[in-house]
Scaffold this motif. Structure first.
Motif, PDB file in Angstrom:
ATOM      1  N   GLY A 109       6.941   2.799   0.597  1.00  0.00           N
ATOM      2  CA  GLY A 109       5.993   1.719   0.333  1.00  0.00           C
ATOM      3  C   GLY A 109       6.276   0.398   1.013  1.00  0.00           C
ATOM      4  N   THR A 110       7.256   0.358   1.899  1.00  0.00           N
ATOM      5  CA  THR A 110       7.651  -0.921   2.503  1.00  0.00           C
ATOM      6  C   THR A 110       6.945  -1.159   3.836  1.00  0.00           C
ATOM      7  N   LEU A 111       6.404  -2.357   3.974  1.00  0.00           N
ATOM      8  CA  LEU A 111       5.562  -2.695   5.114  1.00  0.00           C
ATOM      9  C   LEU A 111       5.938  -4.097   5.591  1.00  0.00           C
ATOM     10  N   SER A 112       6.100  -4.268   6.903  1.00  0.00           N
ATOM     11  CA  SER A 112       6.310  -5.624   7.415  1.00  0.00           C
ATOM     12  C   SER A 112       4.962  -6.279   7.657  1.00  0.00           C
ATOM     13  N   SER A 113       4.966  -7.582   7.755  1.00  0.00           N
ATOM     14  CA  SER A 113       3.706  -8.278   8.022  1.00  0.00           C
ATOM     15  C   SER A 113       3.156  -7.859   9.384  1.00  0.00           C
ATOM     16  N   THR A 114       4.034  -7.593  10.330  1.00  0.00           N
ATOM     17  CA  THR A 114       3.593  -7.123  11.650  1.00  0.00           C
ATOM     18  C   THR A 114       2.875  -5.778  11.524  1.00  0.00           C
ATOM     19  N   ALA A 167       8.648   8.745  -1.835  1.00  0.00           N
ATOM     20  CA  ALA A 167       8.184   7.638  -2.670  1.00  0.00           C
ATOM     21  C   ALA A 167       9.374   6.973  -3.344  1.00  0.00           C
ATOM     22  N   SER A 168       9.222   5.690  -3.634  1.00  0.00           N
ATOM     23  CA  SER A 168      10.288   5.005  -4.356  1.00  0.00           C
ATOM     24  C   SER A 168       9.726   3.885  -5.215  1.00  0.00           C
ATOM     25  N   ASP A 169      10.650   3.132  -5.771  1.00  0.00           N
ATOM     26  CA  ASP A 169      10.327   2.069  -6.713  1.00  0.00           C
ATOM     27  C   ASP A 169       9.813   0.854  -5.950  1.00  0.00           C
ATOM     28  N   VAL A 170       8.669   0.335  -6.374  1.00  0.00           N
ATOM     29  CA  VAL A 170       8.132  -0.842  -5.696  1.00  0.00           C
ATOM     30  C   VAL A 170       9.078  -2.040  -5.854  1.00  0.00           C
ATOM     31  N   LEU A 171       9.934  -1.977  -6.874  1.00  0.00           N
ATOM     32  CA  LEU A 171      10.887  -3.070  -7.099  1.00  0.00           C
ATOM     33  C   LEU A 171      12.293  -2.733  -6.562  1.00  0.00           C
ATOM     34  N   ALA A 172      12.370  -1.750  -5.661  1.00  0.00           N
ATOM     35  CA  ALA A 172      13.671  -1.353  -5.113  1.00  0.00           C
ATOM     36  C   ALA A 172      14.368  -2.537  -4.462  1.00  0.00           C
ATOM     37  N   ARG A 208       5.120  -4.745  -0.123  1.00  0.00           N
ATOM     38  CA  ARG A 208       5.313  -3.391  -0.649  1.00  0.00           C
ATOM     39  C   ARG A 208       3.963  -2.867  -1.147  1.00  0.00           C
ATOM     40  N   VAL A 209       3.756  -1.578  -0.961  1.00  0.00           N
ATOM     41  CA  VAL A 209       2.585  -0.918  -1.530  1.00  0.00           C
ATOM     42  C   VAL A 209       3.041  -0.247  -2.813  1.00  0.00           C
ATOM     43  N   SER A 210       2.347  -0.513  -3.911  1.00  0.00           N
ATOM     44  CA  SER A 210       2.786   0.055  -5.184  1.00  0.00           C
ATOM     45  C   SER A 210       2.052   1.356  -5.486  1.00  0.00           C
ATOM     46  N   PHE A 229      -5.133   1.942   0.147  1.00  0.00           N
ATOM     47  CA  PHE A 229      -3.748   2.284  -0.203  1.00  0.00           C
ATOM     48  C   PHE A 229      -3.753   3.303  -1.337  1.00  0.00           C
ATOM     49  N   THR A 230      -2.844   4.269  -1.228  1.00  0.00           N
ATOM     50  CA  THR A 230      -2.859   5.405  -2.149  1.00  0.00           C
ATOM     51  C   THR A 230      -1.748   5.307  -3.195  1.00  0.00           C
ATOM     52  N   THR A 231      -1.857   6.168  -4.208  1.00  0.00           N
ATOM     53  CA  THR A 231      -0.842   6.207  -5.268  1.00  0.00           C
ATOM     54  C   THR A 231       0.516   6.654  -4.748  1.00  0.00           C
ATOM     55  N   ARG A 232       0.529   7.318  -3.597  1.00  0.00           N
ATOM     56  CA  ARG A 232       1.804   7.747  -3.015  1.00  0.00           C
ATOM     57  C   ARG A 232       2.281   6.735  -1.981  1.00  0.00           C
ATOM     58  N   GLN A 233       1.764   5.528  -2.084  1.00  0.00           N
ATOM     59  CA  GLN A 233       2.230   4.397  -1.274  1.00  0.00           C
ATOM     60  C   GLN A 233       1.932   4.559   0.214  1.00  0.00           C
ATOM     61  N   ASN A 234       0.910   5.352   0.543  1.00  0.00           N
ATOM     62  CA  ASN A 234       0.487   5.474   1.934  1.00  0.00           C
ATOM     63  C   ASN A 234      -0.793   4.672   2.176  1.00  0.00           C
ATOM     64  N   ALA A 235      -1.243   4.649   3.442  1.00  0.00           N
ATOM     65  CA  ALA A 235      -2.512   3.999   3.791  1.00  0.00           C
ATOM     66  C   ALA A 235      -3.463   5.043   4.362  1.00  0.00           C
ATOM     67  N   GLN A 236      -4.745   4.870   4.108  1.00  0.00           N
ATOM     68  CA  GLN A 236      -5.722   5.833   4.615  1.00  0.00           C
ATOM     69  C   GLN A 236      -6.905   5.131   5.281  1.00  0.00           C
ATOM     70  N   TYR A 237      -7.319   5.735   6.395  1.00  0.00           N
ATOM     71  CA  TYR A 237      -8.572   5.346   7.048  1.00  0.00           C
ATOM     72  C   TYR A 237      -9.581   6.472   6.839  1.00  0.00           C
ATOM     73  N   ASN A 238     -10.853   6.107   6.825  1.00  0.00           N
ATOM     74  CA  ASN A 238     -11.862   7.109   6.512  1.00  0.00           C
ATOM     75  C   ASN A 238     -12.920   7.338   7.574  1.00  0.00           C
ATOM     76  N   TRP A 239     -12.916   6.552   8.623  1.00  0.00           N
ATOM     77  CA  TRP A 239     -14.054   6.639   9.539  1.00  0.00           C
ATOM     78  C   TRP A 239     -13.645   6.724  11.000  1.00  0.00           C
ATOM     79  N   ILE A 240     -12.458   7.188  11.287  1.00  0.00           N
ATOM     80  CA  ILE A 240     -12.023   7.208  12.684  1.00  0.00           C
ATOM     81  C   ILE A 240     -12.390   8.549  13.323  1.00  0.00           C
ATOM     82  N   PRO A 241     -13.109   8.544  14.439  1.00  0.00           N
ATOM     83  CA  PRO A 241     -13.448   9.814  15.089  1.00  0.00           C
ATOM     84  C   PRO A 241     -12.185  10.526  15.569  1.00  0.00           C
TER      85      PRO A 241
END
Lengths: 175, 564
Positions: free
Chosen positions: B61-66, B127-132, B372-374, B85-97
């Protein structure tokens, strides 16, 4: 790892009872014919993918090659069989992947210790060889494999290399 | 934060190149759909209702501003200006060919990101703790272990085609904030009597059609043996997990069917790796390796003049935000701040590119450039100086990221559902919207208190309905959408009692009935609760007849059917 096409492979599943060179003998047939099999013909062993290679109870030294099966290429049990044959049972002979073997699993086959990938009909051997070129020919990976059991972090710390067999006390705790 | 080494960077670029080669062969007709499908899945590319869905890995779930800005740029250049953003701390796009998929992977690789193993029958994102690394109750920072496991599991050649997907979560705190019991493998840090560090290992938890809480197979596994133990678990699963029925292929079914025999097989395999295998001990984690990885996660410097005092609020909105969105930190001069992605008019977990850039700016200004993505589909800033809270609050409010509803009924977890997902039986987003619209009064929400409402559009349970204090599951009956409601589920955190699935309160409801059912349950709770009793605790003890009666009383569309 060699890439061959199933149609031109020198090893084929035995279809009749008469011993001949280049035959892959199914595990369940071997027990009945092992005693009478001629010493001057070395057969191959065809192992179903739901068999634990540690429990087959036969002399693997009789075989020139062991063929592990992919009934579907997405059925990954033969990877575990190969891993066990190579690194637990120390099978030093040839390992072949047969069945529904497709181009893009070639890198995985090579890394778990197969010597030969027998492509299913219609798969392009050139493309399979091409698929092996990524990740520095399959060498740039994090975890150890049949080629080198060490993970990246052991390779980067040569002082701690322990590639040879080392007995380790199980359950030992570090603080 | 973990920073990529040259090797890591080459690795994701090589993966992008390999994927481009596969995609090109597919588009040229040399790689059939059936042969391309598992390959694209293991890079995160699904074919969905309208277009491919791309799932991008955000390790633990850790993401830099970059990286956040790159995700925003991709949303603008390739998608329709937003992502999820998903419950498993990932990101999803829905419209990319699909034809542009390789370009996206290359763009991601430029910022050390990828989609490796975000789908497919392999070891998924860890996955891990958002407060790690920041929680006051932490025994050990789980992120170095999560990163070590991530590297070990990335393109593991033996475990790329398991019977089914395989999810691992790692927690380092006293509280289980990683839903360890709900994962294929859930690891919780422990210390033994001698003070040595290790992990409790749970195996065989999972949601889906058969919700099961994992079995503790090892109370204490020394930390250095972690990879070898995982190897043993995965090898037993790969060899013996069911492959004849997709609904029975998860490891939870194997563990349930075999019980102690499964545990014995894992322990035997584990011992044999170490005692018999060529190089079997090579994956013992060394002190040097742990130190090397842990060094990446050293806390950033705190300004010498930082002050632990928090400016006291005279604005009630600020006070509420402090109460709900600001968490204690291991360093008394710092706080963890949640940016809420739960607001009217936007789906849970969704951000526009503008909002994500605003969050990245806030991270740069207030949190050393880290987000962080929770699991709850919000963003969290982990390194906020207490003295900067008022300024952060104003800026977050400006960006619509300061809704003070964290942990409340409107902090809904939801999958994208039938609007976007081809697997879904029913839509989930309109349900989330309807419930949010029903409960807009903050006083009311605060009175109701802690309540996790989780919505999944189908049995795959991406919205974690089983662990919701109220869970809503989309089901398909005769081609139309219905919703099963469960009450009293828990993820295992201190927000509720021990992890477990909720109880079903009768036959499914229509979409329009769902907000009424939620309201009826809440009203029943408000009438029956004892002082200080939380919704979920009440829900566990409430009589099922009462729950059913309250819900049945608001049936309209489904009344006739149930009367029959």
């Amino acid at each position: 790892m060699n890439i061959v096409e199933s149609i031109s492979d020198a090893w084929q599943p035995a279809v009749d009872a008469a011993p001949a060179p280049g035959q892959l003998i199914a595990l369940e047939r071997w027990a009945a014919i092992a005693d009478t099999w001629p010493q001057d013909i070395t057969p191959g062993l065809l192992l179903p993918n739901d068999v634990d290679p540690r429990e087959i109870g036969i002399d693997l030294g009789r075989f020139a090659t062991i063929a592990l099966q992919f009934p579907k290429w997405t059925d990954g049990r033969a990877y575990t069989q190969a891993r066990l044959l190579r690194r637990r049972l120390r099978w030093g002979g040839e390992l072949r992947a047969v069945g529904d073997v497709v181009v893009d699993i070639a890198p995985l086959l090579a890394r778990v210790g197969f010597d030969v990938a027998v492509l299913r009909p219609g798969q392009d051997p050139k493309a399979a060889r091409g698929a092996l070129r990524f990740f520095d020919g399959g060498n740039a990976h994090y975890q150890g494999d049949a080629r080198d059991p060490r993970p990246l972090f052991q390779k980067q710390a040569p002082a701690q290399v322990g590639g040879d067999r080392v007995l380790v006390a199980v359950g030992g705790a570090r603080s | 934060m973990y920073t990529y080494t040259d090797f890591d960077r080459r690795f994701v670029r090589e993966r992008a190149a390999q994927f481009r080669d596969q995609l090109q062969r597919h588009l040229a007709g040399e790689l059939a759909d059936d042969e391309f499908r598992p390959l694209r899945l293991q890079n995160g590319w699904y074919i969905q209702r309208h277009a491919p869905m791309a799932r991008i890995s955000i390790p633990y779930g850790t993401l830099s501003s970059t990286q956040a800005r790159a995700l925003a740029d991709i949303a603008d250049q390739f998608d329709r200006g937003s992502l999820h953003f998903t419950t498993r701390q990932n990101a999803q796009y829905n419209w990319i060919p699909l034809a542009r998929a390789a370009d996206v992977m290359e763009r991601l690789a430029e910022v050390d990101m990828h989609g490796i193993q975000t789908s497919g029958n392999c070891v998924r994102n860890i996955a891990s703790d958002v407060l790690a690394g920041i929680a006051p109750d932490e025994l050990v920072d789980p992120r170095p272990f999560a990163e070590i496991v991530r590297q070990w599991s990335a393109l593991h050649p033996e475990f790329a085609f398991l019977p089914r997907k395989f999810k691992v979560s790692i927690g380092g705190a006293a509280e289980d904030r990683v839903a360890a019991g709900w994962y294929d493998v859930g690891l919780l840090a422990r210390r033994d009597a001698a003070g040595a560090l290790g992990f409790q290992v749970q195996v065989g938890g999972g949601m889906g059609r058969t919700p099961i809480i994992g079995t503790v197979v090892r109370e204490f596994l020394p930390w250095d043996q972690l990879l070898i133990y995982l190897e043993a678990v995965l090898r037993v699963y790969n060899a013996y997990g069911r492959r004849d029925n997709i609904w029975k292929a998860r490891i939870k079914i194997l563990v349930r069917a075999e019980g102690q025999r499964f545990i014995d097989a894992v322990e035997r395999e584990f011992a044999e790796i170490l005692e018999h295998d060529l190089g079997g001990d090579a994956h013992l984690i060394t002190e040097d390796e742990l130190d090397r990885v842990a060094a990446h996660f050293a806390p950033p410097p705190v300004a010498a003049d930082a002050d632990a005092a928090v400016e006291q609020p005279d604005d009630p909105a600020y006070a509420r935000w402090l109460q709900r969105n600001v968490l204690a930190h291991r360093d008394p001069r710092l706080r963890a701040v949640t940016l809420s992605l739960k607001r009217l008019g936007q789906s849970p977990g969704d951000v526009t590119s503008t909002q994500l850039r605003a969050a990245a700016d806030l991270a740069d200004r207030h949190s050393h450039g880290e987000l962080r993505v929770s699991h709850e589909q919000n963003l969290l800033l982990p390194w906020v100086p207490a003295s900067g809270l008022p300024e952060l609050w104003r800026a977050a409010r400006q960006a619509s990221l300061a809704n003070p509803n964290i942990g409340l009924l409107s902090d809904i977890i939801s999958c994208p559902g039938g609007d976007l997902c081809a697997l879904a039986n029913a839509r989930s987003l309109p349900i989330a919207a309807a419930v949010s619209e029903r409960f807009t009064d903050l006083d009311e929400l605060y009175d109701i208190g802690e309540l996790a409402l989780n919505i999944s559009g189908c049995m795959n349970s991406c919205g974690h309905h089983h662990s919701g204090h109220i869970g809503i599951l989309g089901v398909d009956k005769d081609g139309s959408e219905w919703y099963q409601v469960t009450v009293g589920g828990s993820d295992g955190s201190h927000r509720g009692p021990a992890a477990g699935p909720g109880r079903i309160i009768g036959p499914s409801f229509s979409a329009s009935e769902v907000p009424d059912v939620v309201e009826a349950l809440v009203d029943l709770y408000l009438g029956q609760r004892t002082p200080g009793e939380r919704f979920v605790d009440w829900a566990r003890r409430a009589r099922i007849e009462d729950l059913r009666a309250a819900a049945d009383a608001v049936r309209r569309d489904t009344a006739r059917e149930n009367a029959a």
